[in-house]
Design a protein around this motif. Sequence first.
Motif, PDB file in Angstrom:
ATOM      1  N   MET A 126       0.967  -1.259   0.039  1.00 53.10           N
ATOM      2  CA  MET A 126       0.126   0.118   0.076  1.00 53.10           C
ATOM      3  C   MET A 126       0.620   1.229   0.047  1.00 53.10           C
ATOM      4  SD  MET A 126      -3.161  -0.983   2.759  1.00 53.10           S
ATOM      5  CE  MET A 126      -4.494  -2.051   2.227  1.00 53.10           C
ATOM      6  N   ALA A 127       1.963   1.249   0.546  1.00 55.06           N
ATOM      7  CA  ALA A 127       2.825   2.363   1.027  1.00 55.06           C
ATOM      8  C   ALA A 127       3.470   2.782  -0.387  1.00 55.06           C
ATOM      9  CB  ALA A 127       3.958   2.277   1.751  1.00 55.06           C
ATOM     10  N   ARG A 128       3.612   1.914  -1.490  1.00 52.50           N
ATOM     11  CA  ARG A 128       4.175   2.181  -2.797  1.00 52.50           C
ATOM     12  C   ARG A 128       3.334   3.170  -3.671  1.00 52.50           C
ATOM     13  NH1 ARG A 128       5.316  -3.438  -2.266  1.00 52.50           N
ATOM     14  NH2 ARG A 128       7.655  -4.020  -1.805  1.00 52.50           N
ATOM     15  N   ALA A 129       1.905   3.128  -3.284  1.00 50.48           N
ATOM     16  CA  ALA A 129       0.690   4.029  -3.962  1.00 50.48           C
ATOM     17  C   ALA A 129       0.683   4.119  -5.408  1.00 50.48           C
ATOM     18  CB  ALA A 129       1.420   5.343  -3.652  1.00 50.48           C
ATOM     19  N   PRO A 130       0.532   2.675  -5.718  1.00 47.64           N
ATOM     20  CA  PRO A 130       0.370   2.608  -7.271  1.00 47.64           C
ATOM     21  C   PRO A 130      -0.899   3.373  -7.803  1.00 47.64           C
ATOM     22  CG  PRO A 130      -0.495   0.654  -5.985  1.00 47.64           C
ATOM     23  CD  PRO A 130       0.279   1.394  -4.925  1.00 47.64           C
ATOM     24  N   PRO A 135      -4.438  10.985  -3.965  1.00 48.17           N
ATOM     25  CA  PRO A 135      -5.411  12.247  -4.338  1.00 48.17           C
ATOM     26  C   PRO A 135      -5.414  13.321  -3.490  1.00 48.17           C
ATOM     27  CG  PRO A 135      -6.684  10.031  -4.057  1.00 48.17           C
ATOM     28  CD  PRO A 135      -5.176   9.876  -3.509  1.00 48.17           C
ATOM     29  N   ASP A 136      -5.497  14.615  -4.064  1.00 48.50           N
ATOM     30  CA  ASP A 136      -5.328  15.779  -3.309  1.00 48.50           C
ATOM     31  C   ASP A 136      -6.310  16.039  -2.263  1.00 48.50           C
ATOM     32  OD1 ASP A 136      -3.410  16.516  -5.166  1.00 48.50           O
ATOM     33  OD2 ASP A 136      -5.044  17.880  -6.465  1.00 48.50           O
ATOM     34  N   LEU A 172     -13.781   7.898  -0.731  1.00 48.25           N
ATOM     35  CA  LEU A 172     -12.266   7.478  -0.836  1.00 48.25           C
ATOM     36  C   LEU A 172     -11.581   6.439   0.370  1.00 48.25           C
ATOM     37  CD1 LEU A 172     -10.873  11.182  -1.486  1.00 48.25           C
ATOM     38  CD2 LEU A 172     -11.392   9.325  -3.147  1.00 48.25           C
ATOM     39  N   LEU A 173     -10.619   5.794  -0.200  1.00 54.68           N
ATOM     40  CA  LEU A 173     -10.044   4.727   0.865  1.00 54.68           C
ATOM     41  C   LEU A 173      -8.736   4.838   0.770  1.00 54.68           C
ATOM     42  CD1 LEU A 173     -12.469   3.455  -0.343  1.00 54.68           C
ATOM     43  CD2 LEU A 173     -11.879   1.405   0.581  1.00 54.68           C
ATOM     44  N   SER A 174      -8.145   5.384   1.819  1.00 58.48           N
ATOM     45  CA  SER A 174      -6.802   5.648   2.335  1.00 58.48           C
ATOM     46  C   SER A 174      -5.624   4.928   3.132  1.00 58.48           C
ATOM     47  CB  SER A 174      -6.551   7.157   2.664  1.00 58.48           C
ATOM     48  OG  SER A 174      -7.478   8.089   1.700  1.00 58.48           O
ATOM     49  N   TYR A 175      -4.698   4.671   2.507  1.00 58.55           N
ATOM     50  CA  TYR A 175      -3.514   3.858   3.531  1.00 58.55           C
ATOM     51  C   TYR A 175      -2.827   5.305   4.409  1.00 58.55           C
ATOM     52  CZ  TYR A 175       0.725   1.905   5.042  1.00 58.55           C
ATOM     53  OH  TYR A 175       1.808   1.170   5.684  1.00 58.55           O
ATOM     54  N   THR A 176      -2.853   5.149   5.712  1.00 56.57           N
ATOM     55  CA  THR A 176      -2.337   6.300   6.461  1.00 56.57           C
ATOM     56  C   THR A 176      -1.366   5.688   7.524  1.00 56.57           C
ATOM     57  OG1 THR A 176      -4.487   5.825   7.635  1.00 56.57           O
ATOM     58  CG2 THR A 176      -4.395   7.774   6.132  1.00 56.57           C
ATOM     59  N   PRO A 201      -2.238   7.526   0.343  1.00 52.43           N
ATOM     60  CA  PRO A 201      -2.197   6.850  -0.992  1.00 52.43           C
ATOM     61  C   PRO A 201      -3.746   6.146  -1.035  1.00 52.43           C
ATOM     62  CG  PRO A 201      -0.220   6.230   0.114  1.00 52.43           C
ATOM     63  CD  PRO A 201      -0.956   7.061   0.895  1.00 52.43           C
ATOM     64  N   ALA A 202      -4.259   6.319  -2.254  1.00 51.15           N
ATOM     65  CA  ALA A 202      -5.594   5.575  -2.673  1.00 51.15           C
ATOM     66  C   ALA A 202      -5.361   4.096  -2.425  1.00 51.15           C
ATOM     67  CB  ALA A 202      -6.122   6.001  -3.769  1.00 51.15           C
ATOM     68  N   VAL A 203      -6.271   3.321  -1.950  1.00 53.97           N
ATOM     69  CA  VAL A 203      -6.226   1.800  -1.745  1.00 53.97           C
ATOM     70  C   VAL A 203      -7.622   1.330  -2.392  1.00 53.97           C
ATOM     71  CG1 VAL A 203      -4.464   1.728  -0.252  1.00 53.97           C
ATOM     72  CG2 VAL A 203      -6.969   1.815   0.607  1.00 53.97           C
ATOM     73  N   LEU A 204      -7.742   0.025  -2.714  1.00 47.54           N
ATOM     74  CA  LEU A 204      -9.020  -0.576  -3.199  1.00 47.54           C
ATOM     75  C   LEU A 204      -9.270  -1.875  -2.131  1.00 47.54           C
ATOM     76  CD1 LEU A 204      -9.681   0.259  -6.735  1.00 47.54           C
ATOM     77  CD2 LEU A 204     -11.273   0.390  -4.703  1.00 47.54           C
ATOM     78  N   GLY A 205      -8.611  -1.936  -1.124  1.00 49.29           N
ATOM     79  CA  GLY A 205      -8.559  -3.130  -0.435  1.00 49.29           C
ATOM     80  C   GLY A 205      -8.219  -2.742   1.232  1.00 49.29           C
ATOM     81  N   PHE A 206      -8.263  -3.760   2.141  1.00 52.83           N
ATOM     82  CA  PHE A 206      -7.651  -3.293   3.383  1.00 52.83           C
ATOM     83  C   PHE A 206      -7.825  -4.550   4.226  1.00 52.83           C
ATOM     84  CE2 PHE A 206     -12.506  -2.893   3.169  1.00 52.83           C
ATOM     85  CZ  PHE A 206     -12.753  -3.488   4.340  1.00 52.83           C
ATOM     86  N   LEU A 207      -7.086  -4.401   5.245  1.00 46.21           N
ATOM     87  CA  LEU A 207      -7.194  -5.377   6.441  1.00 46.21           C
ATOM     88  C   LEU A 207      -8.142  -5.231   7.437  1.00 46.21           C
ATOM     89  CD1 LEU A 207      -3.305  -5.965   6.714  1.00 46.21           C
ATOM     90  CD2 LEU A 207      -4.873  -7.505   5.707  1.00 46.21           C
TER      91      LEU A 207
END
Length: 277
Positions: free
Chosen positions: A127-131, A135-136, A187-191, A141-147
């Motif tokens: 997730m940290a690689r932010a493929p 988004p502003d 929006l889903l974000s890795y933080t 980083p935007a994600v489309l999955g999570f734990l």
Amino acid sequence: MIDNDVTVVVATRNRAGRLMETMPMHEGPVILVDNASDDGTPDLIEAAFPQVRVVRLEDNRGAAARNAGVELAATEFVAFADDDSYWTAGSLRKAAGLLRDFPRTGLLCAQVLVGPEQFLDPISAEMARAPLGVPDDAPGPAVLGFLSCAAVVRRSAFLQAGGFNPTLHVYGEEALLAMDMAAAGWLLSYTPELTVRHLPEPAGRDPRARRRRQARNDLLTAMLRRPPRVVARTAARAWRHDRGAVTDAARLLPWALRRRHPLPTRVERDLCTLTSR
């Protein structure tokens, strides 16, 4: 500092021993949803932690047990934890602040440190690689999955998306919810400034059964939301690794077709970006 703006929802079944270790680590109000344990877990937790609200389900709903906790939560935000995980001090307070500052964000996924050695979970590293970029109007980083054990959700966004699907039960249940939240415009974000400690037991549950259920759920999720070419590719992959998973999913084909809703183009495009890497 305890943040009473975030409720921690924990789903469990027959894990009283591990809960006795992790329950004291939670900050803020806690709702424990018990999946019909037969080892006395609800009674033990109520006696040891009277401040915890214990919900006793009559059947094992798997991941969907969390839905009951979210429905009962009286806070704007809800954090999920497993019986072998907890949020580090201050993380929930930070999460509430981020969700207030970024009103289009429906879910935050924390970094996960595994075991006493605190190794970074490979999913967190990916997730940290932010493929999908940053988004502003998002906190990371935007994600489309999570734990599940590392997610904080805006309660209204979670309920709008329908929560965890009961038919999927456990393993891979996050993917469908992430798609549906994104489809609804959240929006889903890795933080990584938020941290979860995960302390899995060395001897886990049956790995073969877990792989079969995961493959079944991956295929069902594709049937529910993805284009036919993705369904075919997912089925072929499952057939190569565990034909029983395809058989299991095939039994639920009528159920999936009745509930099929293809994703918006923007969400499908982002999923393709992730799978093409």
